[in-house]
Design an enzyme around this catalytic site. Structure first.
Site, PDB file in Angstrom:
ATOM      1  N   GLU A  95     -22.768 -40.263 -30.840  1.00 35.01           N
ATOM      2  CA  GLU A  95     -21.911 -40.599 -31.981  1.00 35.01           C
ATOM      3  C   GLU A  95     -20.487 -40.196 -31.629  1.00 35.01           C
ATOM      4  O   GLU A  95     -19.666 -41.025 -31.244  1.00 35.01           O
ATOM      5  CB  GLU A  95     -22.410 -39.893 -33.247  1.00 35.01           C
ATOM      6  CG  GLU A  95     -21.622 -40.265 -34.495  1.00 35.01           C
ATOM      7  CD  GLU A  95     -22.149 -39.571 -35.729  1.00 35.01           C
ATOM      8  OE1 GLU A  95     -21.386 -39.531 -36.730  1.00 35.01           O
ATOM      9  OE2 GLU A  95     -23.278 -39.043 -35.724  1.00 35.01           O
TER      10      GLU A  95
ATOM     11  N   HIS B 189     -23.513 -31.748 -30.806  1.00 31.44           N
ATOM     12  CA  HIS B 189     -23.402 -33.109 -31.320  1.00 31.44           C
ATOM     13  C   HIS B 189     -21.992 -33.280 -31.859  1.00 31.44           C
ATOM     14  O   HIS B 189     -21.210 -32.325 -31.885  1.00 31.44           O
ATOM     15  CB  HIS B 189     -24.449 -33.374 -32.412  1.00 31.44           C
ATOM     16  CG  HIS B 189     -24.635 -34.822 -32.729  1.00 31.44           C
ATOM     17  ND1 HIS B 189     -24.425 -35.353 -33.992  1.00 31.44           N
ATOM     18  CD2 HIS B 189     -25.003 -35.859 -31.935  1.00 31.44           C
ATOM     19  CE1 HIS B 189     -24.667 -36.654 -33.961  1.00 31.44           C
ATOM     20  NE2 HIS B 189     -25.020 -36.980 -32.714  1.00 31.44           N
TER      21      HIS B 189
ATOM     22  N   GLU C 151     -18.632 -39.276 -35.307  1.00 29.20           N
ATOM     23  CA  GLU C 151     -18.009 -40.446 -34.684  1.00 29.20           C
ATOM     24  C   GLU C 151     -16.495 -40.382 -34.817  1.00 29.20           C
ATOM     25  O   GLU C 151     -15.763 -40.787 -33.916  1.00 29.20           O
ATOM     26  CB  GLU C 151     -18.576 -41.714 -35.336  1.00 29.20           C
ATOM     27  CG  GLU C 151     -18.118 -43.010 -34.668  1.00 29.20           C
ATOM     28  CD  GLU C 151     -16.824 -43.546 -35.258  1.00 29.20           C
ATOM     29  OE1 GLU C 151     -15.976 -44.056 -34.470  1.00 29.20           O
ATOM     30  OE2 GLU C 151     -16.640 -43.453 -36.482  1.00 29.20           O
TER      31      GLU C 151
ATOM     32  N   HIS D 230     -28.373 -18.525 -27.656  1.00 28.94           N
ATOM     33  CA  HIS D 230     -29.582 -19.120 -28.207  1.00 28.94           C
ATOM     34  C   HIS D 230     -29.398 -19.667 -29.627  1.00 28.94           C
ATOM     35  O   HIS D 230     -28.940 -18.971 -30.526  1.00 28.94           O
ATOM     36  CB  HIS D 230     -30.717 -18.093 -28.219  1.00 28.94           C
ATOM     37  CG  HIS D 230     -30.893 -17.372 -26.924  1.00 28.94           C
ATOM     38  ND1 HIS D 230     -31.333 -17.987 -25.777  1.00 28.94           N
ATOM     39  CD2 HIS D 230     -30.671 -16.085 -26.576  1.00 28.94           C
ATOM     40  CE1 HIS D 230     -31.381 -17.111 -24.789  1.00 28.94           C
ATOM     41  NE2 HIS D 230     -30.979 -15.945 -25.251  1.00 28.94           N
TER      42      HIS D 230
ATOM     43  N   HIS E 244     -20.767 -28.497 -33.295  1.00 31.56           N
ATOM     44  CA  HIS E 244     -20.704 -29.860 -33.808  1.00 31.56           C
ATOM     45  C   HIS E 244     -19.251 -30.329 -33.848  1.00 31.56           C
ATOM     46  O   HIS E 244     -18.405 -29.745 -34.529  1.00 31.56           O
ATOM     47  CB  HIS E 244     -21.327 -29.954 -35.201  1.00 31.56           C
ATOM     48  CG  HIS E 244     -21.818 -31.339 -35.528  1.00 31.56           C
ATOM     49  ND1 HIS E 244     -20.960 -32.392 -35.762  1.00 31.56           N
ATOM     50  CD2 HIS E 244     -23.068 -31.834 -35.635  1.00 31.56           C
ATOM     51  CE1 HIS E 244     -21.675 -33.487 -36.006  1.00 31.56           C
ATOM     52  NE2 HIS E 244     -22.967 -33.166 -35.924  1.00 31.56           N
TER      53      HIS E 244
ATOM     54  N   ASN F 292     -26.198 -15.137 -16.023  1.00 35.43           N
ATOM     55  CA  ASN F 292     -26.572 -16.547 -16.007  1.00 35.43           C
ATOM     56  C   ASN F 292     -26.192 -17.228 -14.705  1.00 35.43           C
ATOM     57  O   ASN F 292     -26.845 -18.202 -14.316  1.00 35.43           O
ATOM     58  CB  ASN F 292     -25.970 -17.263 -17.212  1.00 35.43           C
ATOM     59  CG  ASN F 292     -26.780 -17.046 -18.474  1.00 35.43           C
ATOM     60  OD1 ASN F 292     -27.734 -17.754 -18.750  1.00 35.43           O
ATOM     61  ND2 ASN F 292     -26.421 -16.019 -19.234  1.00 35.43           N
TER      62      ASN F 292
END
Length: 310
Positions: free
Chosen positions: A56, A75, A78, A102, A107, A185
């Site tokens: 999106e 995420h 749009e 975690h 967004h 990591n």
């Protein structure tokens, strides 16, 4: 197990079928869902069970040496973009040496700078988090810009700019912890890549390691005592720099040392890798390192290897 990645689906706002772009040094766990125009920099680690879906809002950028941990969702809407450090528009920009831990939710439109820490289950939406910010667990950051170097405590909700402007500065100990997580990591990334490489894992399964499979710091630890290595790491955690000098056998006898270029890197793993290369370069000569505090004073010194005497 194949990596679950695919192009973005055709939609009214995008028909480009954009594919993920993954740097060859990055590691993406096979259980990750990676969709669309997602750009992963060098040494990025994507842990199991993450969803990074640029179908999106797009594109997404994740900078070098950043880790995206288990269960993270990324995420974007749009509509709405942020400006990345390269001057281009992105739905989500995440900088270098950053930890997205975690179950966090990022967004877009969202910007997270370099050297940041985003704690467990925290949410960043329609917001900008400046460089070197520390965000702890279960926090919400929405519709604001967090200035660089700030600290957001666990459970804190920041939804207006006046709240963001009043945030305290992160402490040195917070930054050290974040750097430690980055280094852990980096080691995990190397381990996962080794686990996928038969040539790397076969010597391990046979009870020994080959020279090509062993991490540089393993070989370095064979040359340094555990005490000295821990002291060097301790000086790095204090924010001190590590210098290096070398001398051949003749100059070593009279105490004449030659300064070498400083060790490269900001993080412990980088400095130790650089030290390993220097000790290989000066093999046969005496090598000593020393720490330098913020006042440019030499505070500690260690002899790492003696010269080969003829």
């Amino acid at each position: 197990m194949p990596l679950r990645q695919q192009p973005s689906p055709p939609t009214p706002w995008d028909r480009g079928l954009d594919q993920p772009q993954i740097h060859e040094s990055a590691y993406v766990h096979p259980s990750t869902s990676l969709i669309g125009d997602v750009r992963l920099g060098h040494q990025v680690l994507i842990a199991p069970g993450t969803s990074i879906r640029a179908d999106e809002g797009m594109p997404f950028y994740i900078g070098g040496n950043t880790n995206i941990q288990d269960g993270v969702v990324i995420h974007g809407l749009e509509r709405g973009r942020v400006t990345g450090d390269d001057g281009e528009s992105y739905s989500v920009w995440i900088g270098e040496h950053t930890c997205i831990t975690h179950m966090a939710l990022i967004h877009g439109p969202a910007y997270i700078g370099d050297d940041c820490f985003i704690g467990f289950r925290s949410t960043v939406f329609n917001a900008k988090v400046g460089h070197r910010c520390i965000v702890m667990m279960h926090a919400l950051i929405q519709d604001v810009e967090i200035p660089p170097g700030k600290y957001v405590g666990s459970g804190v909700v920041i939804t207006n700019q006046s709240e963001a402007d009043r945030l305290p500065d992160a402490k040195t100990t917070d930054h050290r912890f974040s750097h430690h997580v980055v280094e852990i990591n980096r080691a995990l990334l190397a381990g996962y890549r080794c686990a996928d490489d038969v040539a790397c894992t076969t010597p391990l399964n046979n009870g020994h390691r080959s020279e090509t499979a062993r991490p540089q710091t393993d070989r370095l630890q064979e040359q340094l005592s555990a005490e000295v290595l821990e002291q060097i790491l301790g000086q790095l955690r204090l924010g001190n720099q590590i210098g290096i000098e070398q001398a051949d056998a003749r100059h070593f006898k009279v105490g004449s040392w030659q300064s070498c270029p400083p060790l490269e890197g900001t993080y412990p793993q980088q400095v130790l890798d650089s030290l390993n290369r220097r000790m290989t370069e000066y093999q046969g000569n005496a090598v000593r390192v020393f720490s330098i505090d913020s006042h440019k004073q030499r505070v500690m010194e260690w002899l790492l290897q003696r010269p080969i005497l003829s």
